[in-house]
Design a protein around this motif. Structure first.
Motif, PDB file in Angstrom:
ATOM      1  N   THR A 109     -15.887  37.095 -23.995  1.00 11.71           N
ATOM      2  CA  THR A 109     -15.283  36.109 -24.890  1.00 11.71           C
ATOM      3  C   THR A 109     -16.104  35.948 -26.156  1.00 11.71           C
ATOM      4  OG1 THR A 109     -14.401  34.889 -22.997  1.00 11.71           O
ATOM      5  CG2 THR A 109     -14.501  33.725 -25.094  1.00 11.71           C
ATOM      6  N   ARG A 110     -15.441  35.970 -27.286  1.00 13.28           N
ATOM      7  CA  ARG A 110     -16.095  35.675 -28.562  1.00 13.28           C
ATOM      8  C   ARG A 110     -15.395  34.483 -29.191  1.00 13.28           C
ATOM      9  NH1 ARG A 110     -18.249  39.839 -33.197  1.00 13.28           N
ATOM     10  NH2 ARG A 110     -19.102  38.219 -34.581  1.00 13.28           N
ATOM     11  N   THR A 111     -16.172  33.541 -29.682  1.00 16.45           N
ATOM     12  CA  THR A 111     -15.603  32.357 -30.320  1.00 16.45           C
ATOM     13  C   THR A 111     -16.156  32.227 -31.737  1.00 16.45           C
ATOM     14  OG1 THR A 111     -17.357  30.962 -29.402  1.00 16.45           O
ATOM     15  CG2 THR A 111     -15.318  31.128 -28.127  1.00 16.45           C
ATOM     16  N   GLY A 112     -15.443  31.441 -32.546  1.00 15.10           N
ATOM     17  CA  GLY A 112     -15.879  31.226 -33.914  1.00 15.10           C
ATOM     18  C   GLY A 112     -14.757  31.480 -34.900  1.00 15.10           C
ATOM     19  N   ARG A 113     -15.139  31.610 -36.161  1.00 17.22           N
ATOM     20  CA  ARG A 113     -14.150  31.765 -37.233  1.00 17.22           C
ATOM     21  C   ARG A 113     -14.045  33.225 -37.661  1.00 17.22           C
ATOM     22  NH1 ARG A 113     -12.448  26.898 -38.800  1.00 17.22           N
ATOM     23  NH2 ARG A 113     -13.767  25.143 -38.180  1.00 17.22           N
ATOM     24  N   THR A 114     -12.818  33.655 -37.866  1.00 18.10           N
ATOM     25  CA  THR A 114     -12.538  35.005 -38.333  1.00 18.10           C
ATOM     26  C   THR A 114     -11.240  34.943 -39.127  1.00 18.10           C
ATOM     27  OG1 THR A 114     -12.159  37.291 -37.594  1.00 18.10           O
ATOM     28  CG2 THR A 114     -11.396  35.553 -36.121  1.00 18.10           C
ATOM     29  N   GLU A 115     -10.634  36.070 -39.409  1.00 12.38           N
ATOM     30  CA  GLU A 115      -9.346  36.079 -40.107  1.00 12.38           C
ATOM     31  C   GLU A 115      -8.609  37.369 -39.793  1.00 12.38           C
ATOM     32  OE1 GLU A 115      -9.863  37.721 -44.560  1.00 12.38           O
ATOM     33  OE2 GLU A 115     -11.008  35.870 -44.181  1.00 12.38           O
ATOM     34  N   ILE A 116      -7.331  37.385 -40.102  1.00 14.08           N
ATOM     35  CA  ILE A 116      -6.526  38.578 -39.893  1.00 14.08           C
ATOM     36  C   ILE A 116      -6.794  39.560 -41.025  1.00 14.08           C
ATOM     37  CG2 ILE A 116      -4.164  39.479 -39.792  1.00 14.08           C
ATOM     38  CD1 ILE A 116      -3.361  36.747 -38.561  1.00 14.08           C
ATOM     39  N   ILE A 117      -7.143  40.796 -40.670  1.00 16.64           N
ATOM     40  CA  ILE A 117      -7.450  41.803 -41.690  1.00 16.64           C
ATOM     41  C   ILE A 117      -6.443  42.958 -41.677  1.00 16.64           C
ATOM     42  CG2 ILE A 117      -9.909  41.265 -41.770  1.00 16.64           C
ATOM     43  CD1 ILE A 117     -10.362  43.782 -40.025  1.00 16.64           C
ATOM     44  N   LYS A 118      -5.601  43.013 -40.648  1.00 15.74           N
ATOM     45  CA  LYS A 118      -4.641  44.109 -40.547  1.00 15.74           C
ATOM     46  C   LYS A 118      -3.526  43.695 -39.603  1.00 15.74           C
ATOM     47  CE  LYS A 118      -4.607  49.032 -39.159  1.00 15.74           C
ATOM     48  NZ  LYS A 118      -5.467  50.116 -38.616  1.00 15.74           N
ATOM     49  N   LYS A 119      -2.300  44.121 -39.899  1.00 15.28           N
ATOM     50  CA  LYS A 119      -1.142  43.831 -39.051  1.00 15.28           C
ATOM     51  C   LYS A 119      -0.460  45.151 -38.715  1.00 15.28           C
ATOM     52  CE  LYS A 119       1.526  40.498 -40.394  1.00 15.28           C
ATOM     53  NZ  LYS A 119       2.440  39.708 -41.239  1.00 15.28           N
ATOM     54  N   VAL A 120      -0.215  45.362 -37.419  1.00 17.54           N
ATOM     55  CA  VAL A 120       0.375  46.635 -37.003  1.00 17.54           C
ATOM     56  C   VAL A 120       1.564  46.387 -36.073  1.00 17.54           C
ATOM     57  CG1 VAL A 120      -0.004  48.814 -35.785  1.00 17.54           C
ATOM     58  CG2 VAL A 120      -1.836  47.838 -37.191  1.00 17.54           C
ATOM     59  N   GLU A 121       2.712  46.934 -36.436  1.00 17.60           N
ATOM     60  CA  GLU A 121       3.875  46.917 -35.553  1.00 17.60           C
ATOM     61  C   GLU A 121       3.898  48.232 -34.784  1.00 17.60           C
ATOM     62  OE1 GLU A 121       8.732  46.218 -35.705  1.00 17.60           O
ATOM     63  OE2 GLU A 121       7.540  46.122 -37.541  1.00 17.60           O
ATOM     64  N   GLY A 122       4.044  48.172 -33.471  1.00 15.37           N
ATOM     65  CA  GLY A 122       3.969  49.366 -32.648  1.00 15.37           C
ATOM     66  C   GLY A 122       2.555  49.906 -32.578  1.00 15.37           C
ATOM     67  N   PRO A 123       1.577  49.063 -32.176  1.00 14.46           N
ATOM     68  CA  PRO A 123       0.184  49.524 -32.172  1.00 14.46           C
ATOM     69  C   PRO A 123      -0.080  50.577 -31.095  1.00 14.46           C
ATOM     70  CG  PRO A 123       0.356  47.399 -31.070  1.00 14.46           C
ATOM     71  CD  PRO A 123       1.710  47.686 -31.658  1.00 14.46           C
ATOM     72  N   THR A 124      -1.024  51.459 -31.385  1.00 14.55           N
ATOM     73  CA  THR A 124      -1.549  52.376 -30.379  1.00 14.55           C
ATOM     74  C   THR A 124      -2.762  51.716 -29.736  1.00 14.55           C
ATOM     75  OG1 THR A 124      -2.955  53.462 -32.029  1.00 14.55           O
ATOM     76  CG2 THR A 124      -0.755  54.383 -31.666  1.00 14.55           C
ATOM     77  N   TRP A 125      -3.316  52.345 -28.694  1.00 16.53           N
ATOM     78  CA  TRP A 125      -4.466  51.756 -28.004  1.00 16.53           C
ATOM     79  C   TRP A 125      -5.514  52.818 -27.721  1.00 16.53           C
ATOM     80  CZ3 TRP A 125      -6.116  52.283 -22.674  1.00 16.53           C
ATOM     81  CH2 TRP A 125      -7.157  51.388 -22.318  1.00 16.53           C
ATOM     82  N   THR A 126      -6.761  52.498 -28.056  1.00 13.63           N
ATOM     83  CA  THR A 126      -7.905  53.353 -27.752  1.00 13.63           C
ATOM     84  C   THR A 126      -8.926  52.502 -27.022  1.00 13.63           C
ATOM     85  OG1 THR A 126      -7.537  54.656 -29.756  1.00 13.63           O
ATOM     86  CG2 THR A 126      -9.715  54.826 -28.722  1.00 13.63           C
TER      87      THR A 126
END
Length: 205
Positions: A109-126
């Motif tokens: 678990t990671r907590t804290g402040r961040t932001e959205i940097i990329k949006k992907v429809e139909g993402p792949t997974w690695t």
């Protein structure tokens, strides 16, 4: 005057109960393992009446002010305690709350402040290097599709490997079932995807 940021609790719990009932209506399956975590996926609970099921948290509307200084670019709050994701639009007129899955352990678990940097429809997974170390038989890459653990949409955060994404396995929502990411029903992550943008602020607590 802008509308109240609070959601109608009774209306929301009613919709959450309906979602829980829909998930429970799926056919019973044998023991399966989540490809993203290697953890066993628990079977869906049996119905216990008309109220919300135990894999749907009891939600309360929240105000954005205790968590954010402003609503510039909109704001997303991932509340690990209630296992819910809250969204406020930049103008304050749109508020949504969604049930979510959370990491399986505090170590992931990671907590804290961040932001959205990329949006992907139909993402792949690695899988991450740590995942491959624990499970060398896992594939190095999985294309988008019904077997992909990222679901239909994914929101990249500034933290490496951390995402807000969908899931094709509805039994995971409301549970500790992820390798660090925040998971949503596919229909919910699709809506959140449409409401957010690159730069939307995110708080995980």
């Amino acid at each position: 005057m802008s509308p109240s940021p609070f959601v109608n609790r009774r209306a929301f719990l009613g919709s959450a109960a309906a979602l829980g009932a829909a998930a429970i209506a799926l056919p019973a399956l044998g023991q399966q393992y989540d490809p993203a975590t290697g953890m066993p996926v628990p079977a869906a609970p049996a119905p216990t009446g008309t109220g919300p099921q135990h894999n749907i948290s009891s939600f309360r509307g929240q105000d954005w002010r205790p968590h954010f200084q402003n609503l510039t670019n909109g704001a997303v709050l991932c509340d690990l305690t209630s296992r819910a994701v809250h969204f406020w639009s930049e103008d304050g007129n749109t508020y949504r709350v969604y049930p979510s899955s959370i990491p399986v352990s505090s170590e992931l678990t990671r907590t804290g402040r961040t932001e959205i940097i990329k949006k992907v429809e139909g993402p792949t997974w690695t899988p991450t290097p740590e995942m491959k170390q624990r499970n060398p038989d896992w594939p190095d890459f999985m294309p988008a599709g019904p077997d992909n653990p990222m679901g239909t949409h994914a929101l990249w955060l500034t933290w490496q490997y951390y995402r807000i994404h969908g899931t094709h396995d509805t039994r995971k929502i409301g549970r500790r079932s992820s390798n660090g990411c925040i998971g949503l029903y596919n229909e919910h992550v699709a809506e959140l995807f449409s409401l957010t943008k690159v730069g939307t602020q995110v708080l995980v607590l």
